[in-house]
Each structure stands twice: as C-alpha cells, then as structure tokens.
Design an enzyme around this catalytic site. Sequence first.
Site, short mmCIF file in Angstrom:
data_model
loop_
_atom_site.label_atom_id
_atom_site.label_comp_id
_atom_site.label_asym_id
_atom_site.label_seq_id
_atom_site.Cartn_x
_atom_site.Cartn_y
_atom_site.Cartn_z
N ASP A 298 40.85 44.72 -12.62
CA ASP A 298 39.59 44.05 -12.93
C ASP A 298 39.58 42.64 -12.33
OD1 ASP A 298 37.10 43.80 -14.85
OD2 ASP A 298 38.35 42.06 -15.29
N ILE B 14 29.46 32.86 -17.16
CA ILE B 14 29.76 31.60 -16.46
C ILE B 14 29.06 31.59 -15.10
CG2 ILE B 14 31.61 30.09 -15.61
CD1 ILE B 14 33.60 31.75 -17.23
N LYS C 293 37.28 40.88 -9.08
CA LYS C 293 36.57 39.60 -9.21
C LYS C 293 37.07 38.61 -8.17
CE LYS C 293 35.72 40.54 -14.10
NZ LYS C 293 36.29 40.45 -15.45
N GLY D 241 30.86 40.08 -22.78
CA GLY D 241 29.99 40.07 -23.96
C GLY D 241 28.56 40.30 -23.54
N GLY E 233 37.44 44.50 -30.43
CA GLY E 233 36.44 44.69 -29.38
C GLY E 233 36.64 43.81 -28.15
N GLY F 290 31.20 36.96 -16.39
CA GLY F 290 30.13 37.20 -17.37
C GLY F 290 29.07 36.11 -17.39
N VAL G 76 31.20 38.51 -11.96
CA VAL G 76 32.42 37.70 -12.17
C VAL G 76 32.16 36.69 -13.28
CG1 VAL G 76 34.16 36.21 -11.12
CG2 VAL G 76 32.92 37.83 -9.69
N THR H 181 25.87 48.78 -23.65
CA THR H 181 25.93 47.51 -24.39
C THR H 181 25.27 46.37 -23.62
OG1 THR H 181 28.09 48.31 -25.09
CG2 THR H 181 27.56 46.04 -25.64
N LYS I 165 31.27 44.87 -10.58
CA LYS I 165 32.31 44.17 -9.79
C LYS I 165 33.09 45.11 -8.89
CE LYS I 165 34.94 44.47 -13.97
NZ LYS I 165 33.92 44.79 -14.93
N1 HSE Z 1 37.08 43.84 -19.21
C1 HSE Z 1 36.70 42.57 -18.70
C2 HSE Z 1 37.55 41.50 -19.35
C3 HSE Z 1 35.29 42.21 -18.94
O1 HSE Z 1 38.38 41.79 -20.21
O2 HSE Z 1 37.37 40.36 -18.97
C4 HSE Z 1 34.35 42.66 -17.90
O3 HSE Z 1 34.75 42.33 -16.61
#
Ligand code: HSE
Length: 429
Positions: free
Chosen positions: A203, A138, A207, A304, A189, A136, A134, A15, A107
């Site tokens: 996750d 931003i 970060k 995204g 999604g 996306g 980290v 993606t 990450k």
């Molecule tokens: N799965 C992560 C989130 C996105 O929900 O923020 C990618 O790091």
Amino acid sequence: MAEKIVKVGLVGAGTIGKGVVDLYLRNGSAINNKVDFAVMMAKVADRDRDRLQGLDLEKEKLCTDASEILEDPDIDIVIELIGGIEPARSLIARAIENGKYVVTANKDLMARHGQELIRLARRNKVNIFYEASVGGGIPLIRPLKHSLVADRVSRVLGIVNGTTNYIFTRMDQDGLSLEDALSEAQRLGFAESDPTNDVEGLDAAYKLVIMANLAFGKKADFDQVHIEGIKGVTYEDISYAREIGYSVKLLAIGEDLPEGLALRVHPALVPLEHPLSSVLNELNAVFIESEAAKELMFYGPGAGAMPTAAAILSDVVEAARCIRFNVANGVVESELQETGFVPIGALEARFYLRYLVEDRAGVFASLANAFADEEVSLDMVIQKRRVGDLAEVVLVTHEAREDAFRRALEKVTDISAIKANPSIIRLLN
Ligand code: HSE
C-alpha cells in the site's frame, strides 16, 4: 446564458462512496455557493442493492449498472470508487473516451497505470484527478502538482500507511507484540480483515510511486521499488530504538539522485527529534525536502470515510471548474521523464541490528571482525544479559553501502555462537 449544472455519477457505494454522498448532502450547497455554480450528485451505481439503499438519495438516482453512468451524455464527471485494477481501469478508460472527467481514489491503479490514463485523458481533452489516492484527507497531490512545481524536490519521506503506523504506536506505547497490535487495529477498524497489502508495504509503495512521479517529474516504476513490510520488527527492537533516541516507522522514501530514482519502503529508525517521529496512531505525514522551500510537512488523517470524501469532492469541484469555465483539461500533467533506478545495494545507510548470542569469550570479537572485514564500521554497541548464558547484542553501524553490509551479514551467519537471525532496521539518514 442558463447556469450550467455539472452532473456527477459515482461508481462504488462502499464506505468511502457513502462518505462522499453524505458529505455532498451536508456541504453541497455551501460548495455551490463557494464556486458559484451547481454541482449535482446525479447518479450512484453499485452492484449491491443493500449498499445503494443505505444512501440518502432519491430512488431514481440509484442503479446497479455502471453503464447507466458511463453512457449517460448528461453526466460530466465520474467518481470511481471500486478500487483494484480491473474493472476500474476499463471503466475509467470508457468514461474518459466518452468525454467525462474522472475522479478516483484508486492508488493501485494510479501507481500501475496512471500514466496511460493521464495520456488518454489528455487526448480526450478531459482530466483525471486523484487527490484521495495518497494520504486520504491530506492535501498532497495538489501541492506536489501545483505548489511545488517550480521547486526542485530532492527527497520525499512518507508515513503513508495508517495501519502499520497504528501497530508501531501500540507496540511502542503499550508494549504489545506485533500480532496483538494488529488484532487490536482490526478490532478498532484501523486495519482491514486482510491486512496483507498494508503489513507487507505494498500500500505504501503504491502511494510512493504516485508521489515520486509528481515530486520528481520522472517516471517511477512500481517494480523498481524495494519493499519490506513490518513483520521483522519486534517489541524489543522498538524498545531498544527508543533507548538510543529513535522511533520506528514504516517509511516510503523517494530520492532523486544523480544516478536515478531510489525508491523504497521499509521500517526505519527515525530520530525522536525528527517531526515524523511524532506522527502517531493511524495518522499519516509526508515530509518533503526541496531546494527552495527546504523542508515541508503535510500531516493528517490518511484514511477514513469523511477525510477521504473531502479530498474526492475537492477534485470534483476542480473538474467542475474546468467544465464550467471551458478550460478543456486545465492543468494536466505532462509526460514524465524516463529515468534510471538506483538499486538498494548501491545506497548508503546506517543499520541497527539485534542478535541473540552465546555469552562467552570471543563471540563479540568475531561479530565485530565480520563487519571490519567488509569495512563496515560500528558506531554503537549495547550488550544485555538475557536468559541463561545467552546475551542480546544491539549494534548500530556507521554509514555503509548496503551491499557491503549484506556481505558482512553473510559472514556473521557462519558464527556458530549466534543463535537467531538478527533484526535489521535501517536508520533514517
Ligand atoms: N489501508 C490504508 C492505511 C488506507 O492503512 O493507511 C488506505 O490507503
């Protein structure tokens, strides 16, 4: 002198990879005009032919073997978008050893092996860029690495996981249970089909390590991060929190204390008037406290395809500038300072607790006594009648050391009138 064309190879056409190609096709010539040289998407590799066929690129640019990119002397920059530790780690090392700049959104890898890869890049006079790892879309890595380098950052507070922020927002606004909010997030999604890393806080912890390294210039260790996921938070907790003036957020918190770094990920009660409280749905934000700039907040889409692709292509342009203007590895991070870590037990916090208790004389007194024994002082007490002869008691403590608070909790467990394990959430201090 003939104009240099900087050639890019992309590994991983999922993606995000498709997003990078699409954004390049849409904005490539505008980017070239801005930087006054040509950046060319020369090759894309993915083992899955179907993914390659979904890209709007000439056939001769597509391949199923990443070696065609890694061993091509004409490729200057490799974008790694396969994720995970292996084979991404070996692939990046090979690209660097072959003299290529690397751009990655990985990450897990940057949190666990970032320093070794940065060192390898430095030795090979190239660089590795990871803005998309980290937050996306931003801008965070570049501000931490460049704009704040002369300041002294004392604390980083991040809502850096969109999935969990979406879940808490739905629980708060629509009264959903955690399970229902998660199913909704998956349907729309905003959550992966296997959301373990998000829901359990891993996750956010990856970060946090990346941000802490840059913010404090000290070597943050993933294994030293205290990690709690969101599973223990119920709709009732979110609703009581709001009643007393707080929202609930999964926070990644890094502090540079005199005794060492304190790194943790856990749900927290955030005052409604704090800017992080208004970060809703799948959006992310990072709040930075520093000596000179005082307070800064970076806010936007943390995931995204298009926002992440914009961050990745900005790194490609930075790498291309280094190549175009012959500045070897440009601004490459220096070695991080070794540091100690402060365990969670030694930190001070205020705690929110919610107990279900038998509604009879003396129960509340024994609860209060257990906390008094460990000198944990109570700040707020709310009791609500629930079903039959059970009552719900919500307590908020004053600031207490976490280990003293935990000792008090053990004493409370022995009180027979307490019916269930409490919900416990720290307050942001
Ligand atoms: N799965 C992560 C989130 C996105 O929900 O923020 C990618 O790091």
